[in-house]
Design an enzyme around this catalytic site. Structure first.
Site, PDB file in Angstrom:
ATOM      1  N   GLU A 189       4.536   4.145   0.990  1.00 56.16           N
ATOM      2  CA  GLU A 189       5.331   5.103   0.209  1.00 56.16           C
ATOM      3  C   GLU A 189       5.115   6.499   0.809  1.00 56.16           C
ATOM      4  O   GLU A 189       3.982   6.850   1.165  1.00 56.16           O
ATOM      5  CB  GLU A 189       4.774   5.051  -1.237  1.00 56.16           C
ATOM      6  N   LYS A 198      12.732   4.015  -6.157  1.00 54.66           N
ATOM      7  CA  LYS A 198      11.671   3.600  -7.094  1.00 54.66           C
ATOM      8  C   LYS A 198      12.212   3.610  -8.527  1.00 54.66           C
ATOM      9  O   LYS A 198      12.879   4.564  -8.937  1.00 54.66           O
ATOM     10  CB  LYS A 198      10.502   4.582  -6.944  1.00 54.66           C
ATOM     11  N   CYS A 205       4.993   0.988  -5.386  1.00 54.84           N
ATOM     12  CA  CYS A 205       3.772   1.362  -6.102  1.00 54.84           C
ATOM     13  C   CYS A 205       3.860   1.206  -7.623  1.00 54.84           C
ATOM     14  O   CYS A 205       3.655   0.125  -8.145  1.00 54.84           O
ATOM     15  CB  CYS A 205       3.369   2.777  -5.711  1.00 54.84           C
TER      16      CYS A 205
HETATM   17  N1  GLN Z   1      -0.138   2.692 -10.703  1.00 55.18           N
HETATM   18  C1  GLN Z   1      -0.268   3.401  -9.462  1.00 55.18           C
HETATM   19  C2  GLN Z   1      -1.667   3.997  -9.344  1.00 55.18           C
HETATM   20  O1  GLN Z   1      -2.346   4.110 -10.352  1.00 55.18           O
HETATM   21  C3  GLN Z   1       0.844   4.377  -9.285  1.00 55.18           C
HETATM   22  C4  GLN Z   1       0.770   5.284  -8.099  1.00 55.18           C
HETATM   23  C5  GLN Z   1       2.109   5.522  -7.464  1.00 55.18           C
HETATM   24  O2  GLN Z   1       3.145   5.159  -7.999  1.00 55.18           O
HETATM   25  N2  GLN Z   1       2.108   6.102  -6.284  1.00 55.18           N
HETATM   26  O3  GLN Z   1      -2.136   4.293  -8.261  1.00 55.18           O
END
Ligand code: GLN
Length: 431
Positions: free
Chosen positions: A59, A134, A186
């Site tokens: 990402e 996303k 993510c």
């Molecule tokens: N749930 C992910 C974390 O806690 C979200 C991070 C992201 O979307 N970049 O790292």
């Protein structure tokens, strides 16, 4: 009735793990190029030096992640085909003649009203194949007014030339194969806004419900010792945990002679098919929860990611639910096909199927306080049900993690090093 055609697919996939810092796009891009050149040299030295079929970047792979405001991110946003990240992915795709996926900040139009956190898929000839935005946003995206994907989770076909053989066909003729593919960026793997019930498993259920065969996840996932918005909120209420956590992060890095923004350029290149990740249960005393041993994967997160894919994991309790009709009411209200991997027609909807998960995470520290978990890895869910002869248990929570025999761990990079991992994966699909 026509017998189903089963194909054996074999793909060579590579994940790139980077530590991008905001404002240093040129340095990060140059480092990524040099990493890819080292990888190419290592690959050329192998007996089977065939290029990969697919390369996945994290990402926001080149821009850095922790943007604090709209003004902060705007200079890094572009329309897909004008984006430097897209152009870089085109170069990589053409160099290796493979599909390339990269995460980048997208503006929908030149005027930049609408911004997304996106990942673009580029074909081996440099064409844009698909652009995914996303769907579930993390706190950081609120800082700059990121919009959710209006289409929510999506899937698309990805065709690999001559990567499949028909099972039972003695001729060994190779066929093109089109895989049903999805992207999760993510937070897409987490409960919506961290507010939805944990057991909804939105993203993984979407993938089971839609028979997705290839799941690509560009990530900027945090290490559990990182400072998060929850810490900042708690701190405002007087918890005073942040200084302690910051000191631990600084101390761990200092012990490894690393500056806060370190772990760049000390590459880990892993092309060793035999180097599979050792399974460690979440309750194992051998799990290292700290940010140390940077060339080893963070099994705390690997286990958590596996848990988020629970609908793909074998679970005895589903057969109990099935036998006792425990979920009948749930299914009558459910707006989708499965609940925790069980459907109204099958104890385990994914049984007998295969799916591949490619999880390319970033690593490193941003702003001295946001620590990413690295540990990029390659997994296959094998849909194996051979374990259902086991006595029905109502509670088999002990293997909702990397120790579940229905997931195969092909390998992971370390938690804190930039690098590339490549593996050959074989799996079955039905056509
Ligand atoms: N749930 C992910 C974390 O806690 C979200 C991070 C992201 O979307 N970049 O790292």
């Amino acid at each position: 009735m026509k017998a189903a055609n089963k194909f054996l697919v074999d793909l060579r996939v590579a994940l790139v793990q980077l530590n991008p810092q905001i404002g240093r796009v040129h340095e990060t891009t140059a480092r990524a190029r040099s990493l890819l050149n080292q990888y190419k040299a290592a690959l050329d030295n192998k007996k089977d030096n065939r290029p990969p079929d697919l390369i996945v970047f994290p990402e926001f792979a080149l821009t850095g992640y922790n943007f604090t405001s709209r003004e902060h991110i705007l200079p890094y946003t572009s329309k897909t085909e004008q984006s430097d990240s897209f152009k870089f992915a085109q170069d990589v795709a053409k160099q290796f003649h493979c599909y390339t996926v990269i995460g980048y900040p997208e503006s929908e139009t030149e005027t930049k009203e609408t911004l997304y956190n996106s990942a673009v898929v580029v074909s081996p000839t440099g064409e844009m194949v698909f652009n995914y935005r996303k769907s579930f946003l993390y706190f950081t995206e609120d800082n700059w007014g990121c919009k959710e994907n209006p289409r929510q989770f999506q899937n698309f076909p990805l065709t690999f030339k001559k990567r499949a053989t028909r099972i039972g066909d003695k001729s060994d003729e190779r066929h093109d194969i089109t895989l049903k593919t999805s992207i999760g960026i993510c937070m897409d793997l987490s409960p919506y806004k961290f507010e939805a019930p944990f057991n909804d498993f939105e993203f993984s259920s979407y993938n089971v419900d839609n028979n997705i065969e290839l799941i690509i996840c560009p990530m900027a996932w945090l290490h559990s010792t990182s400072i998060t918005k929850q810490d900042t909120d708690m701190d405002e209420k007087g918890s005073n945990e942040i200084p302690k956590k910051l000191a631990t992060i600084a101390q761990n890095l200092q012990n490894q002679n690393l500056p806060l923004t370190g772990s760049e350029g000390d590459f880990q290149i892993d092309l060793d098919q035999a180097n599979i990740t050792t399974r460690l249960s979440k309750s194992s005393p051998d799990i290292n929860h700290e940010y140390t041993e940077l060339s080893k994967p963070d099994m705390t997160n690997v286990n958590y990611w596996m848990l988020r894919f629970l609908p793909f994991l074998h679970l005895n309790v589903r057969y109990y639910w099935w036998q006792e009709k425990v979920l009948t009411d749930v299914f009558s209200e459910l707006k989708r096909k499965t609940y925790m991997g069980a459907s109204s027609t099958k104890a385990w909807e994914f049984s007998g199927k295969n799916a591949v998960l490619l999880l390319a995470n970033r690593c490193g520290v941003e702003d001295g306080n946001t620590l990413f978990a690295g540990s990029s890895g390659i997994y296959k869910f094998n849909g194996n049900e051979d374990f259902s002869g086991e006595e029905l248990q109502k509670d088999d929570n002990s293997r909702l993690d990397s120790t579940n025999p229905s997931v195969e761990l092909y390998g992971n990079l370390g938690k804190g090093k930039e690098g590339i991992i490549m593996r050959d994966i074989t799996f079955e699909v039905e056509r």
